[in-house]
Design a protein around this motif. Structure first.
Motif, PDB file in Angstrom:
ATOM      1  N   CYS A   1      -2.130  18.823   2.002  1.00 53.80           N
ATOM      2  CA  CYS A   1      -2.166  17.370   1.799  1.00 53.80           C
ATOM      3  C   CYS A   1      -2.578  16.582   3.039  1.00 53.80           C
ATOM      4  CB  CYS A   1      -0.796  16.871   1.342  1.00 53.80           C
ATOM      5  SG  CYS A   1      -0.199  17.674  -0.148  1.00 53.80           S
ATOM      6  N   HIS A   2      -2.684  17.244   4.194  1.00 55.88           N
ATOM      7  CA  HIS A   2      -3.105  16.566   5.415  1.00 55.88           C
ATOM      8  C   HIS A   2      -4.584  16.800   5.679  1.00 55.88           C
ATOM      9  CE1 HIS A   2       1.310  17.140   6.724  1.00 55.88           C
ATOM     10  NE2 HIS A   2       1.133  15.869   6.438  1.00 55.88           N
ATOM     11  N   GLY A   3      -5.044  16.189   6.749  1.00 54.93           N
ATOM     12  CA  GLY A   3      -6.334  16.565   7.292  1.00 54.93           C
ATOM     13  C   GLY A   3      -7.495  15.723   6.832  1.00 54.93           C
ATOM     14  N   LEU A   4      -8.634  16.085   7.380  1.00 52.73           N
ATOM     15  CA  LEU A   4      -9.852  15.311   7.204  1.00 52.73           C
ATOM     16  C   LEU A   4     -10.333  15.186   5.765  1.00 52.73           C
ATOM     17  CD1 LEU A   4     -11.683  13.683   8.945  1.00 52.73           C
ATOM     18  CD2 LEU A   4     -13.004  15.716   9.454  1.00 52.73           C
ATOM     19  N   PRO A   5     -10.210  16.207   4.906  1.00 52.27           N
ATOM     20  CA  PRO A   5     -10.709  16.046   3.536  1.00 52.27           C
ATOM     21  C   PRO A   5     -10.105  14.836   2.826  1.00 52.27           C
ATOM     22  CG  PRO A   5     -10.212  18.338   3.958  1.00 52.27           C
ATOM     23  CD  PRO A   5      -9.702  17.569   5.136  1.00 52.27           C
ATOM     24  N   ILE A   6      -8.815  14.613   3.043  1.00 49.89           N
ATOM     25  CA  ILE A   6      -8.148  13.486   2.396  1.00 49.89           C
ATOM     26  C   ILE A   6      -8.399  12.198   3.176  1.00 49.89           C
ATOM     27  CG2 ILE A   6      -5.850  12.539   1.898  1.00 49.89           C
ATOM     28  CD1 ILE A   6      -5.203  15.645   1.282  1.00 49.89           C
ATOM     29  N   GLU A   7      -8.303  12.284   4.496  1.00 49.05           N
ATOM     30  CA  GLU A   7      -8.545  11.102   5.325  1.00 49.05           C
ATOM     31  C   GLU A   7      -9.957  10.561   5.099  1.00 49.05           C
ATOM     32  OE1 GLU A   7      -7.999   9.775  10.009  1.00 49.05           O
ATOM     33  OE2 GLU A   7      -7.331  11.731   9.315  1.00 49.05           O
ATOM     34  N   TRP A   8     -10.903  11.461   4.955  1.00 44.86           N
ATOM     35  CA  TRP A   8     -12.292  11.067   4.746  1.00 44.86           C
ATOM     36  C   TRP A   8     -12.456  10.309   3.435  1.00 44.86           C
ATOM     37  CZ3 TRP A   8     -16.268  10.734   7.870  1.00 44.86           C
ATOM     38  CH2 TRP A   8     -17.550  10.653   7.363  1.00 44.86           C
ATOM     39  N   LYS A   9     -11.758  10.774   2.386  1.00 45.49           N
ATOM     40  CA  LYS A   9     -11.836  10.094   1.092  1.00 45.49           C
ATOM     41  C   LYS A   9     -11.241   8.691   1.156  1.00 45.49           C
ATOM     42  CE  LYS A   9     -13.745  13.254  -1.532  1.00 45.49           C
ATOM     43  NZ  LYS A   9     -15.038  13.005  -2.243  1.00 45.49           N
ATOM     44  N   VAL A  10     -10.129   8.551   1.869  1.00 45.87           N
ATOM     45  CA  VAL A  10      -9.516   7.232   2.015  1.00 45.87           C
ATOM     46  C   VAL A  10     -10.437   6.323   2.831  1.00 45.87           C
ATOM     47  CG1 VAL A  10      -7.542   5.961   2.934  1.00 45.87           C
ATOM     48  CG2 VAL A  10      -7.188   8.142   1.753  1.00 45.87           C
ATOM     49  N   GLU A  11     -11.064   6.870   3.866  1.00 42.27           N
ATOM     50  CA  GLU A  11     -12.004   6.081   4.659  1.00 42.27           C
ATOM     51  C   GLU A  11     -13.189   5.631   3.813  1.00 42.27           C
ATOM     52  OE1 GLU A  11     -13.291   7.601   8.402  1.00 42.27           O
ATOM     53  OE2 GLU A  11     -11.293   8.270   8.965  1.00 42.27           O
ATOM     54  N   GLU A  12     -13.627   6.479   2.877  1.00 42.93           N
ATOM     55  CA  GLU A  12     -14.724   6.098   1.989  1.00 42.93           C
ATOM     56  C   GLU A  12     -14.360   4.845   1.202  1.00 42.93           C
ATOM     57  OE1 GLU A  12     -15.700   9.379  -0.496  1.00 42.93           O
ATOM     58  OE2 GLU A  12     -17.098  10.260   0.947  1.00 42.93           O
ATOM     59  N   GLN A  13     -13.119   4.761   0.767  1.00 41.53           N
ATOM     60  CA  GLN A  13     -12.671   3.574   0.046  1.00 41.53           C
ATOM     61  C   GLN A  13     -12.720   2.350   0.948  1.00 41.53           C
ATOM     62  OE1 GLN A  13      -8.788   4.565  -1.492  1.00 41.53           O
ATOM     63  NE2 GLN A  13      -9.556   6.261  -2.747  1.00 41.53           N
ATOM     64  N   TYR A  14     -12.364   2.541   2.224  1.00 41.67           N
ATOM     65  CA  TYR A  14     -12.463   1.437   3.187  1.00 41.67           C
ATOM     66  C   TYR A  14     -13.924   1.011   3.369  1.00 41.67           C
ATOM     67  CZ  TYR A  14      -7.609   1.523   4.849  1.00 41.67           C
ATOM     68  OH  TYR A  14      -6.251   1.415   4.948  1.00 41.67           O
ATOM     69  N   ARG A  15     -14.804   2.006   3.518  1.00 40.60           N
ATOM     70  CA  ARG A  15     -16.209   1.683   3.761  1.00 40.60           C
ATOM     71  C   ARG A  15     -16.817   0.919   2.585  1.00 40.60           C
ATOM     72  NH1 ARG A  15     -15.933   6.684   6.565  1.00 40.60           N
ATOM     73  NH2 ARG A  15     -16.332   7.923   4.690  1.00 40.60           N
ATOM     74  N   LYS A  16     -16.415   1.280   1.365  1.00 40.99           N
ATOM     75  CA  LYS A  16     -16.917   0.555   0.199  1.00 40.99           C
ATOM     76  C   LYS A  16     -16.495  -0.910   0.234  1.00 40.99           C
ATOM     77  CE  LYS A  16     -17.089   4.563  -2.894  1.00 40.99           C
ATOM     78  NZ  LYS A  16     -16.482   5.212  -4.096  1.00 40.99           N
ATOM     79  N   LYS A  17     -15.333  -1.169   0.829  1.00 41.02           N
ATOM     80  CA  LYS A  17     -14.824  -2.545   0.931  1.00 41.02           C
ATOM     81  C   LYS A  17     -15.249  -3.212   2.235  1.00 41.02           C
ATOM     82  CE  LYS A  17     -10.666  -1.266  -1.681  1.00 41.02           C
ATOM     83  NZ  LYS A  17      -9.176  -1.134  -1.611  1.00 41.02           N
ATOM     84  N   LYS A  18     -16.103  -2.480   3.018  1.00 45.12           N
ATOM     85  CA  LYS A  18     -16.578  -2.974   4.307  1.00 45.12           C
ATOM     86  C   LYS A  18     -15.414  -3.277   5.255  1.00 45.12           C
ATOM     87  CE  LYS A  18     -20.833  -4.891   2.365  1.00 45.12           C
ATOM     88  NZ  LYS A  18     -21.589  -3.684   2.710  1.00 45.12           N
ATOM     89  N   LEU A  19     -14.413  -2.391   5.225  1.00 44.36           N
ATOM     90  CA  LEU A  19     -13.254  -2.506   6.105  1.00 44.36           C
ATOM     91  C   LEU A  19     -13.300  -1.407   7.152  1.00 44.36           C
ATOM     92  CD1 LEU A  19     -10.451  -3.157   3.441  1.00 44.36           C
ATOM     93  CD2 LEU A  19     -11.589  -4.859   4.890  1.00 44.36           C
TER      94      LEU A  19
END
Length: 998
Positions: free
Chosen positions: A106-124
């Motif tokens: 449940c840790h690590g870049l695979p999950i963090e990267w997906k959450v960051e993708e959601q941020y990028r879509k919102k331009k955050l």
């Protein structure tokens, strides 16, 4: 009766024969039926019933390797979990206690990267969000996919403790991971150092080898001249040493040149030869030289140092990329460029003491430092120039050679791939993985050309290059301060500083390194297939030190305090205990500056210590799962009754995990316990499409197991997974699945026949004396015993392909196409339904059918989990689940080799007879084999038995195989054409006897 006499009306004898009856439908309807069966299992707590039934039995523990909680189940997940389920169910069937606890990473870049993708879509920008808030989003994201995948895996028929899975993000698990890290620190198996590691400029973190994939790319290749300013060989001073590289971005961080001590070098010079429009012109050479220099290629006549073996390759590169010049303007029609020897041959070892200067030396500072020539055993003459430029920040060989000669990294390239803003050349520019940045017309090549150092440059070099398997972006070697576990350090065992360290030392033995311990553990482990031992062994044998640190937010922190002056990390069990307790209570957010003094206590001042903010490599997380799953006591069923709490009987994952979970688990356990966490390792290959192509969303050839279950049912998918040779790469596609569906249909029909044929069977009719049974029945029991031994052996070997195919072949070839076909006459006609009378032969047949049923439904249960439950419930509606049953009681003494040999001959003759009759059937001369008379050379049975086995009217001995149409009349009840039947429709002796019997 004459031909003119009308035949009496034939009686209908259908009410006098046994007609099989069963509620088990021919059409499976699995997509609709399976969810109902699953709901019944969950409502009745089938998993709890199995655990209770096996609680006092010998244990077999398969430890689940955690998939990432970041998406729907894919076909690889399905195959992997079906195989695991097959292991658990077959061991349970054999009477073992084999609990299965599923888990997720449940840790690590695979999950963090997906959450960051959601941020990028919102331009955050995620860096502007409080880290605790960001981690909470990562935790929620992971939990969502844990819940999603859990339901999908349940639907696949995977049994296990789904209500209590293990998650690496559970606070208890995070605390154990921290404790395992402390064991490495407390036993002096941890150090902080700067080494080049695989780094993703896109993800801004170090990556593990298991997170890397290689793809072919086209790079810019350049040849760069370094002017030699000092040398024990006078002829070299003023000459230019030429290096070749496919990573132009590393030239700004160059610090030395490497040569091969055994390589032969020489000085060369370029000579241009031009022809004038009207004959030769002695001034033409000077004009050409000036034109080339003005165009940025001032190298004609300059001596260059190259490996002799590579001179012609270098010449070709330079000739191909010469800058264009106006030949007409200087009166020339053509230009030839030739590399000629310009000095003596030089042995590589004689270059020691030679010094060059960087092409950008005019910038001063870093670039004004001398660039020494250093001996490198890694320098070859396979390609390039035989001289290699050294950038200790960006290469393993570079780092090691430079470090050995007192040259340190400079950390010029930042985490995002740009040069530091204060860097003298190209400061603040990048990213270094951008092809345009490295292109022949990019800033690096442009500056080198202006400095008169670029001899050749072309964007045409095809080669394999590492990429992040997650972002698909190129990675680089980048030297940064990281935390490492040494592979080759012998642990100081004289003065243990904590209880854990003493235990570790006791487990490891004296004088061993982590690499030695791991290699011995590999030797002691069973690998299926066996080639896995060599695969992981070669990786561990040559791997560098284990990089534990990552520069991200979502993960277990490296919970260390480092003294600001000494640089030593603090080892204090009381401090460590407080940290572990805090993480257990509050998770990873407990590691914060605000609580630093709390953890350090009264003995230490937080101002004197740096709190490390890096997180652990997620492979360390998963490498610790054996510690918190098999040892924590949270899952009591996993605690071995013999006291050995940590060693699993089996780890089972894809072959890529030799460099992933298998290896991280091995190193973690060897470093803390001195041995592997597993006794055996099974690996499977990867699923390709029907053409053997790797599945990819971009290619549109992916197959969703969720869609397959909706269209076909889970049992079809399970049958496919257990029918392929999963130890190698294998295929799936519509045609393949259609074949599997046909195989399933045949298996289902076998069970349907058994259920119908056993309608009304009671214990009163069971024949207990096998020796008194007809020979065919004894032969079938012999085949069953043979199958039983084969399947048991396949379970022990984890050979599920053979298991499933042997079961299917037995049902299709030995039963449906042979035994059932022969005995259906006795089943239907050797009984009087009105009186209950049946012959001894029929009773023996039904007894064998019952034995077959109980064996086959058990054998099939681990494969067809839903269908076997349906079969069992159809015959025994009030019984408990089929999955509570144990391996069938098949007597090994039934296996009779002599019978097997004899009946193999009979079956060969039967096949020949069937083949001989077929042309007559096609011509409709004979409509049924019952109308045939056959002559058999050297018959293996008496004629009456042969007639029954061949299903013909008459069988007799003959010189050769021959078929004729019988003249015998047809029995109105059994439809056999026999000599004693007087007219068509009258009864044969057997039917007459059965109907008169009471």
């Amino acid at each position: 009766m004459t031909d003119s006499t009308p035949a009496p009306e034939a009686r209908d004898y259908r009410d006098t024969v046994f007609l099989p009856k069963t509620d088990f439908p021919m059409k499976a309807g699995l997509p609709q039926k399976e969810p109902l069966i699953l709901a019944k299992w969950l409502e009745g707590n089938l998993e709890g019933q199995i655990r209770e039934a096996r609680k006092d039995r010998e244990q077999f523990i398969l430890h689940d390797g955690p998939p990432y909680a970041n998406g729907d189940m894919h076909i690889g997940h399905a195959l992997n979990h079906i195989l695991k389920d097959m292991v658990v169910r077959t061991q349970t069937l054999k009477g073992m206690d084999s609990p299965y606890v599923p888990g997720w990473d449940c840790h690590g870049l695979p999950i963090e990267w997906k959450v960051e993708e959601q941020y990028r879509k919102k331009k955050l920008n995620k860096d502007e969000v409080p880290v605790e808030e960001f981690r909470a989003e990562c935790r929620a994201y992971a939990q969502h996919w844990v819940d999603t995948q859990r339901e999908q895996l349940k639907r696949l028929g995977i049994g296990g403790d789904w209500d209590h899975p293990y998650l690496t993000m559970d606070f208890d698990a995070e605390a154990v991971i921290v404790r395992e890290l402390m064991k490495f620190a407390e036993s002096n198996q941890l150090y902080r150092g700067a080494k080049p590691v695989m780094w993703s400029p896109v993800e801004k973190t170090a990556l593990a080898e298991a997170e890397i994939e290689y793809e072919d790319i086209v790079s810019t290749q350049i040849d760069v001249a370094f002017e030699i300013v000092e040398s024990p060989i006078p002829e070299l001073v003023g000459a230019h040493a030429v290096i070749w590289t496919t990573t132009p971005w590393t030239i700004p961080v160059n610090q030395a040149l490497a040569y091969g001590p055994e390589v032969e070098y020489a000085l060369y010079a370029f000579r241009t030869d031009a022809e004038a429009t009207y004959g030769a012109d002695e001034n033409l050479a000077n004009a050409v030289s000036e034109a080339l220099a003005e165009a940025g290629w001032p190298h004609e006549g300059r001596p260059v140092l190259l490996a002799v073996e590579l001179a012609r390759q270098f010449e070709a590169r330079c000739r191909a990329t010469l800058p264009p010049i106006d030949l007409n303007a200087i009166g020339a029609t053509s230009l030839a460029l030739t590399l000629e020897a310009a000095g003596p041959t030089i042995r590589g070892a004689d270059l020691a003491g030679t010094i060059a200067r960087h092409p950008m030396h005019a910038l001063g500072g870093f670039y004004a430092r001398p660039r020494p020539f250093l001996p490198g055993d890694f320098v070859t003459t396979d390609s390039g120039t035989g001289l290699v430029h050294m950038s200790p920040d960006h290469g393993e060989d570079d780092f090691d050679l430079c470090k050995a000669n007192g040259i340190d990294p400079v950390f010029a390239v930042e985490g995002d791939g740009k040069y530091r803003a204060d860097w003298a050349w190209l400061g603040g520019q990048g990213s270094v993985i951008n092809p345009k940045f490295n292109a022949p017309d990019g800033p690096i090549c442009t500056d080198l050309r202006e400095a008169g150092a670029l001899l050749a440059a072309s964007a045409d070099y095809m080669h394999s290059y590492p990429h992040s398997w997650r972002s698909k972006a190129k990675v680089i070697y980048r030297c940064t301060p990281q935390w490492f576990v040494p592979m080759d350090k012998v642990i100081d065992r004289d003065t243990p500083r904590c209880a854990d360290e003493a235990n570790i030392r006791a487990a490891q033995g004296d004088g061993e390194t982590l690499r030695q311990l791991a290699m011995q553990a590999i030797e002691d482990t069973r690998f299926v297939p066996a080639k896995g031992r060599n695969r992981i062994g070669s990786m561990v044998e040559g791997r560098p030190d284990w990089v534990l640190s990552r520069q991200r937010a979502w993960g277990v922190p490296i919970t260390l305090f480092v003294h600001r002056k000494s640089g030593q990390y603090l080892i204090d069990t009381a401090v460590n205990d407080r940290i572990v307790a805090a993480v257990k209570a509050g998770g990873v957010d407990a590691w914060s500056d605000a609580r630093a003094q709390e953890y350090l206590g009264d003995q230490y001042d937080a101002a004197d210590y740096e709190r490390i903010t890096d997180i652990l490599d997620v492979w360390f997380d998963s490498g610790c799962t054996h510690a918190f799953v098999l040892e924590s006591g949270k899952w009591p069923a996993l605690i071995r009754r013999d006291g050995s709490t940590h060693s699993a009987d089996l780890y089972l994952e894809g072959s890529d995990q030799h460099r992933g979970w298998f290896q991280s688990s091995l190193l973690e356990s060897c470093g803390t316990r001195g041995r592997a966490p597993y006794k055996a390792v099974l690996t499977h290959g990867f699923t390709m499409d029907s053409k053997g192509m790797k599945m990819s969303k971009s290619l549109g050839n992916t197959i969703s197991p969720i869609d397959l279950m909706r269209d076909y049912g889970a049992d079809i998918l399970r049958l496919w997974a257990l029918s392929v040779d999963f130890t190698e790469d294998h295929r799936i596609g519509k045609e393949i699945l259609a074949g599997v569906a046909d195989q399933y249909r045949k298996l289902r029909n076998t069970f349907r026949y058994l259920l119908g044929a056993l309608d009304g069977f009671t214990e009163d009719e069971r024949v207990t004396d096998v020796a008194a049974m007809p020979e065919l029945e004894r032969y079938m029991l012999s085949l069953l015993a043979e199958l039983d031994a084969k399947l048991a052996r396949a379970v022990d070997d984890f050979d599920f392909n053979s298991y499933t195919r042997s079961l299917a072949d037995f049902c299709n070839e030995d039963l449906s196409a042979f035994y059932f076909d022969i005995r259906k006459d006795r089943l239907y006609c050797d009984v009087n339904p009105a009186t209950g009378y049946q012959t001894a032969e029929r009773a023996a047949y039904r007894t064998v059918l019952d034995t077959l049923f109980h064996a086959l439904v058990r054998y099939a249960a681990p494969v067809l989990v839903f269908t076997s439950e349906e079969v069992w419930g159809t015959r025994y509606p009030e019984a408990t689940s089929v999955h509570l049953l144990e391996w069938p009681a098949v007597d090994a003494a039934w296996n009779d080799a002599n019978l097997g040999t004899k009946w193999a001959g009979v079956r060969a003759q039967r096949e020949a007879v069937t083949e001989a009759i077929e042309p007559y059937r096609r011509e409709k001369t004979i409509r049924s084999s019952l109308e045939a008379e056959v002559a058999i050379p050297a018959p293996t049975l008496d004629t009456a038995a042969l007639e029954e086995v061949f299903i013909v009217s008459v069988a007799r001995a003959g010189d050769e195989l021959a078929v004729t149409r019988t003249e015998n009349h047809k029995c109105g009840r059994c439809w056999r054409h026999l000599p004693e039947v007087e007219t068509d429709g009258s009864l044969c002796n057997r039917c007459d006897t059965v109907l008169e019997a009471e």
